[in-house]
Scaffold this motif. Structure first.
Motif, PDB file in Angstrom:
ATOM      1  N   ASN A 121       0.851  -1.197   0.000  1.00 35.44           N
ATOM      2  CA  ASN A 121       0.000   0.000   0.000  1.00 35.44           C
ATOM      3  C   ASN A 121       0.880   1.238   0.000  1.00 35.44           C
ATOM      4  O   ASN A 121       1.904   1.269   0.686  1.00 35.44           O
ATOM      5  CB  ASN A 121      -0.852   0.021   1.273  1.00 35.44           C
ATOM      6  N   ILE A 122       0.417   2.241  -0.758  1.00 37.87           N
ATOM      7  CA  ILE A 122       1.167   3.504  -0.825  1.00 37.87           C
ATOM      8  C   ILE A 122       0.246   4.664  -0.493  1.00 37.87           C
ATOM      9  O   ILE A 122      -0.858   4.761  -1.032  1.00 37.87           O
ATOM     10  CB  ILE A 122       1.734   3.704  -2.252  1.00 37.87           C
ATOM     11  N   PHE A 123       0.728   5.536   0.380  1.00 39.65           N
ATOM     12  CA  PHE A 123       0.010   6.776   0.713  1.00 39.65           C
ATOM     13  C   PHE A 123       0.900   7.921   0.235  1.00 39.65           C
ATOM     14  O   PHE A 123       1.929   8.209   0.848  1.00 39.65           O
ATOM     15  CB  PHE A 123      -0.238   6.855   2.231  1.00 39.65           C
ATOM     16  N   PHE A 124       0.482   8.531  -0.897  1.00 34.81           N
ATOM     17  CA  PHE A 124       1.366   9.491  -1.575  1.00 34.81           C
ATOM     18  C   PHE A 124       1.478  10.832  -0.849  1.00 34.81           C
ATOM     19  O   PHE A 124       0.540  11.277  -0.173  1.00 34.81           O
ATOM     20  CB  PHE A 124       0.863   9.747  -2.998  1.00 34.81           C
ATOM     21  N   SER A 125       2.624  11.484  -1.078  1.00 35.48           N
ATOM     22  CA  SER A 125       2.853  12.833  -0.559  1.00 35.48           C
ATOM     23  C   SER A 125       2.164  13.846  -1.484  1.00 35.48           C
ATOM     24  O   SER A 125       1.793  13.513  -2.622  1.00 35.48           O
ATOM     25  CB  SER A 125       4.349  13.137  -0.531  1.00 35.48           C
ATOM     26  N   ASP A 126       2.050  15.092  -1.014  1.00 32.01           N
ATOM     27  CA  ASP A 126       1.385  16.122  -1.820  1.00 32.01           C
ATOM     28  C   ASP A 126       2.321  16.710  -2.872  1.00 32.01           C
ATOM     29  O   ASP A 126       1.887  17.282  -3.852  1.00 32.01           O
ATOM     30  CB  ASP A 126       0.835  17.240  -0.904  1.00 32.01           C
ATOM     31  N   ASP A 127       3.636  16.576  -2.696  1.00 28.50           N
ATOM     32  CA  ASP A 127       4.573  17.203  -3.639  1.00 28.50           C
ATOM     33  C   ASP A 127       5.799  16.287  -3.787  1.00 28.50           C
ATOM     34  O   ASP A 127       6.739  16.338  -2.995  1.00 28.50           O
ATOM     35  CB  ASP A 127       4.986  18.581  -3.092  1.00 28.50           C
ATOM     36  N   TYR A 128       5.717  15.451  -4.813  1.00 27.07           N
ATOM     37  CA  TYR A 128       6.737  14.400  -4.984  1.00 27.07           C
ATOM     38  C   TYR A 128       8.108  15.006  -5.296  1.00 27.07           C
ATOM     39  O   TYR A 128       9.122  14.563  -4.781  1.00 27.07           O
ATOM     40  CB  TYR A 128       6.293  13.501  -6.133  1.00 27.07           C
TER      41      TYR A 128
ATOM     42  N   GLU B  26       0.235  11.102  11.907  1.00 24.00           N
ATOM     43  CA  GLU B  26      -0.803  12.112  11.568  1.00 24.00           C
ATOM     44  C   GLU B  26      -1.365  11.856  10.173  1.00 24.00           C
ATOM     45  O   GLU B  26      -2.562  11.893   9.950  1.00 24.00           O
ATOM     46  CB  GLU B  26      -0.188  13.515  11.568  1.00 24.00           C
ATOM     47  N   LYS B  27      -0.454  11.603   9.225  1.00 24.87           N
ATOM     48  CA  LYS B  27      -0.880  11.403   7.825  1.00 24.87           C
ATOM     49  C   LYS B  27      -1.791  10.180   7.705  1.00 24.87           C
ATOM     50  O   LYS B  27      -2.860  10.248   7.100  1.00 24.87           O
ATOM     51  CB  LYS B  27       0.362  11.240   6.941  1.00 24.87           C
ATOM     52  N   LEU B  28      -1.354   9.058   8.280  1.00 20.88           N
ATOM     53  CA  LEU B  28      -2.146   7.830   8.159  1.00 20.88           C
ATOM     54  C   LEU B  28      -3.477   7.979   8.904  1.00 20.88           C
ATOM     55  O   LEU B  28      -4.510   7.484   8.453  1.00 20.88           O
ATOM     56  CB  LEU B  28      -1.363   6.623   8.687  1.00 20.88           C
ATOM     57  N   SER B  29      -3.452   8.671  10.039  1.00 20.24           N
ATOM     58  CA  SER B  29      -4.696   8.864  10.810  1.00 20.24           C
ATOM     59  C   SER B  29      -5.683   9.676   9.973  1.00 20.24           C
ATOM     60  O   SER B  29      -6.872   9.366   9.915  1.00 20.24           O
ATOM     61  CB  SER B  29      -4.411   9.578  12.134  1.00 20.24           C
ATOM     62  N   ARG B  30      -5.146  10.706   9.302  1.00 22.16           N
ATOM     63  CA  ARG B  30      -5.997  11.535   8.431  1.00 22.16           C
ATOM     64  C   ARG B  30      -6.570  10.706   7.286  1.00 22.16           C
ATOM     65  O   ARG B  30      -7.763  10.723   7.024  1.00 22.16           O
ATOM     66  CB  ARG B  30      -5.090  12.609   7.818  1.00 22.16           C
ATOM     67  N   MET B  31      -5.699   9.958   6.631  1.00 20.73           N
ATOM     68  CA  MET B  31      -6.116   9.270   5.400  1.00 20.73           C
ATOM     69  C   MET B  31      -6.957   8.027   5.681  1.00 20.73           C
ATOM     70  O   MET B  31      -7.793   7.649   4.872  1.00 20.73           O
ATOM     71  CB  MET B  31      -4.890   8.941   4.541  1.00 20.73           C
ATOM     72  N   LEU B  32      -6.729   7.409   6.839  1.00 26.34           N
ATOM     73  CA  LEU B  32      -7.512   6.203   7.174  1.00 26.34           C
ATOM     74  C   LEU B  32      -8.670   6.529   8.122  1.00 26.34           C
ATOM     75  O   LEU B  32      -9.443   5.657   8.502  1.00 26.34           O
ATOM     76  CB  LEU B  32      -6.600   5.136   7.795  1.00 26.34           C
ATOM     77  N   LYS B  33      -8.730   7.796   8.529  1.00 25.57           N
ATOM     78  CA  LYS B  33      -9.807   8.288   9.406  1.00 25.57           C
ATOM     79  C   LYS B  33      -9.910   7.464  10.692  1.00 25.57           C
ATOM     80  O   LYS B  33     -10.964   6.983  11.080  1.00 25.57           O
ATOM     81  CB  LYS B  33     -11.139   8.289   8.656  1.00 25.57           C
ATOM     82  N   VAL B  34      -8.769   7.303  11.337  1.00 24.59           N
ATOM     83  CA  VAL B  34      -8.711   6.543  12.586  1.00 24.59           C
ATOM     84  C   VAL B  34      -7.460   7.012  13.346  1.00 24.59           C
ATOM     85  O   VAL B  34      -6.504   7.477  12.719  1.00 24.59           O
ATOM     86  CB  VAL B  34      -8.644   5.019  12.267  1.00 24.59           C
ATOM     87  N   ASP B  35      -7.473   6.900  14.674  1.00 28.47           N
ATOM     88  CA  ASP B  35      -6.295   7.298  15.449  1.00 28.47           C
ATOM     89  C   ASP B  35      -5.273   6.147  15.423  1.00 28.47           C
ATOM     90  O   ASP B  35      -5.371   5.204  16.222  1.00 28.47           O
ATOM     91  CB  ASP B  35      -6.724   7.623  16.887  1.00 28.47           C
ATOM     92  N   VAL B  36      -4.315   6.239  14.497  1.00 31.32           N
ATOM     93  CA  VAL B  36      -3.368   5.128  14.304  1.00 31.32           C
ATOM     94  C   VAL B  36      -2.522   4.908  15.564  1.00 31.32           C
ATOM     95  O   VAL B  36      -2.259   3.766  15.958  1.00 31.32           O
ATOM     96  CB  VAL B  36      -2.485   5.381  13.054  1.00 31.32           C
TER      97      VAL B  36
END
Ligand code: FAD
Length: 487
Positions: A323-330, A396-406
């Motif tokens: 799985n990949i969670f991309f950055s906003d500015d590669y 923070e990023k994964l919590s935002r993108m997965l909508k859960v407190d990682v």
């Protein structure tokens, strides 16, 4: 002949098998007390993680070693082809399933991005073409032998040189071919498969998706560590002797020939010496009395990695094995890695979850997350500070993108980072793949698989030709063994 192999990384084990299969007497000396180097395992609190590589492509190079030793590979080593290469996520909620089948992948692009999938289909066809045109010269043969330049493969490549994209960088080729920024980012990511920068590495590296899509990635039964262990057992079965906890101190030469090694004052004589150790410390520590090929040793290194091994107390059905969670500015992310030597505030996060394929890798209802970001090599940065900051940004990023407190889901944790990659495997700067491919000349600047000055001294592994990653390491072992006559 008596052969000594320094290091039991995957290439060291492979070369030992090949030489033993040719009838030579082979001894492997390994500094660690386990085989495999980077391809190793971590077990903690009921979880199991493959500690290093997670993506397995070109599995037939492993099968080949069993057949060479007269064994049926399936009786010792099995793998499953992946239907989904990777799940891709972006902050705006876009989610693409990277089907291994190029047609299905193109269809997914059409439905999820609302664009024509034809350029994606063409891109995969071009990747196959680039691979077919270059493998015989850049991957399967020594680049440092005259015969390579008189081969049919060489002339085939020359005849098609303009279609190989040796001059423009990967990003430029991808932008022209694919246009859609998310597709460009997705295909630029393949530069990281050998630790390079898509804004610098030549467009010919756009052949890499061929391994994952046209050929198809695989997953070994028992996890990635099964590659190491099955080959280690095969090597022992055919007579290779392994010596663990034995760091080699010196390569001994006499009259321009390698005649053995020294370990803790003890001499071991040999007719052939193969170093599977990173080529930089091989010269700096084991061959202090020899003039080092400085230009080759100073070649820019590939990126390193920061990995968190997290035991996660629930399961995520939207995620798969990769799985990949991309950055906003590669582009800026890579500038941080390769120019500034630090970590971008919004790094691309890769999560490998082997418990998706091997449920026993995590307790019931849980998952074993291998969470990795690309980082620069170790040049004495303040790693403790960088790691602490990156950890909270990843969470923070994964919590935002997965909508859960990682953070609340982590029940156990370990980590690997440039300093520990370097100290555990002697990989200079903690580079994952030896030298980077960030210039058009990179392939020619990797160290050869043999010494030009010292007879019977050979090199294999990720820091020499043809480069890093499991398939290329296995090819480096094949190139070395092909140079050595049978007993
Ligand atoms: P190494 O694994 O580098 O091992 C060298 C061995 O030599 C070590 O065991 C070391 O202890 C030993 N040694 C060193 N000095 C001495 C000495 N003086 N005496 C005796 N022994 C010595 N590749 C992929 O294909 N797919 C992936 O998904 C992937 N992901 C990766 C993720 C991570 C976190 C890492 C670290 C690597 C990854 N790679 C991946 C790259 C891949 O792991 C390497 O290219 C490959 O395993 C390198 O193998 P090698 O044979 O060069 O030896």
């Amino acid at each position: 002949m008596r052969a000594v192999v320094i290091g039991s990384g995957i290439a060291g084990i492979a070369v030992a098998i090949r030489l033993a299969a040719k009838g030579h007497q082979v001894q492997v000396f390994e500094a660690n007390d386990y085989p495999g180097g980077k391809l190793t395992v971590l077990e903690k609190d009921g979880f199991r993680w493959d500690a290093g590589p997670s993506l397995f492509t070109m599995p037939h190079y492993v099968d080949e070693l069993f057949r060479l030793a007269g064994r049926e590979p399936q009786e010792h080593f099995n793998y499953e082809r992946l239907k989904i290469a990777c799940e891709y996520f972006w902050e705006d909620g876009t989610h693409l399933t990277g089907h291994s089948d190029p047609q299905k992948f193109a269809h997914e692009v059409e439905t999820q991005l609302g664009i024509d999938g034809t350029p994606v289909r063409q891109h995969f066809r071009k990747a196959a073409f680039k691979y077919e045109m270059t493998k015989g010269v850049f991957l399967e043969r020594s680049l440092h032998r005259f015969s390579t330049y008189t081969s049919r493969d060489f002339f085939k490549g020359i005849a098609n040189i303009w279609r190989l994209h040796l001059l423009p960088n990967m990003d430029r080729v991808n932008r022209k071919a694919l246009e859609h920024p998310k597709l460009v980012q997705l295909f630029n990511r393949y530069a990281t498969y050998n630790g390079s920068n898509p804004y610098a590495a030549p467009g010919v590296l756009n052949l890499i998706p061929h391994f994952e899509h046209n050929v198809g990635a695989a997953f070994p039964q028992g996890g990635m560590h099964a590659i190491t262990m099955s080959l280690y057992h095969l090597a022992k079965d055919i007579g290779v002797e392994f010596n663990f906890g034995e760091p080699v101190d010196r390569i001994v030469t006499q009259g321009g020939r390698a005649t053995g090694i020294e370990i803790g004052g003890k001499a071991v004589s040999a007719d052939i010496v193969v170093s599977n150790m990173d080529v930089v410390p091989t010269y700096r520590h084991l061959m202090k009395d020899q003039k080092a090929p400085e230009r080759v040793l100073r070649h820019e290194r590939s990126s390193s990695a920061l990995i968190f091994y997290w035991g996660i107390k629930r399961q995520f059905p939207q995620m798969d094995l990769h799985n990949i969670f991309f950055s906003d500015d590669y582009r800026t992310e890579f500038a941080h890695i390769f120019e500034r030597g630090d970590v971008y505030h919004d790094p691309t996060v890769y999560i490998h979850i082997s418990s998706k394929m091997e449920p026993a890798d995590a307790p019931d209802g849980m998952e074993n997350w291998f969470v990795m970001i690309n980082v620069p090599g170790n040049q004495g940065q303040d790693w403790d500070g960088i790691i602490a900051q990156a950890r909270s940004r990843i969470i923070e990023k994964l919590s935002r993108m997965l909508k859960v407190d990682v953070a609340a889901l982590i029940v156990t944790e370990d980590r690997l980072e440039p300093r520990t990659i370097e100290s555990r495997t002697s990989s200079y700067t903690g580079a994952l793949y030896g030298a980077s491919s960030n210039s058009r000349m990179s392939a020619f600047l990797r160290h050869a698989n043999f010494s030009r000055k010292i007879k019977n001294l050979y090199f294999c592994g990720g820091s020499v030709h043809p480069g890093g990653g499991i398939p290329l390491c296995l090819l480096s072992a094949r190139i070395v063994a092909d140079m050595i006559k049978a007993a």
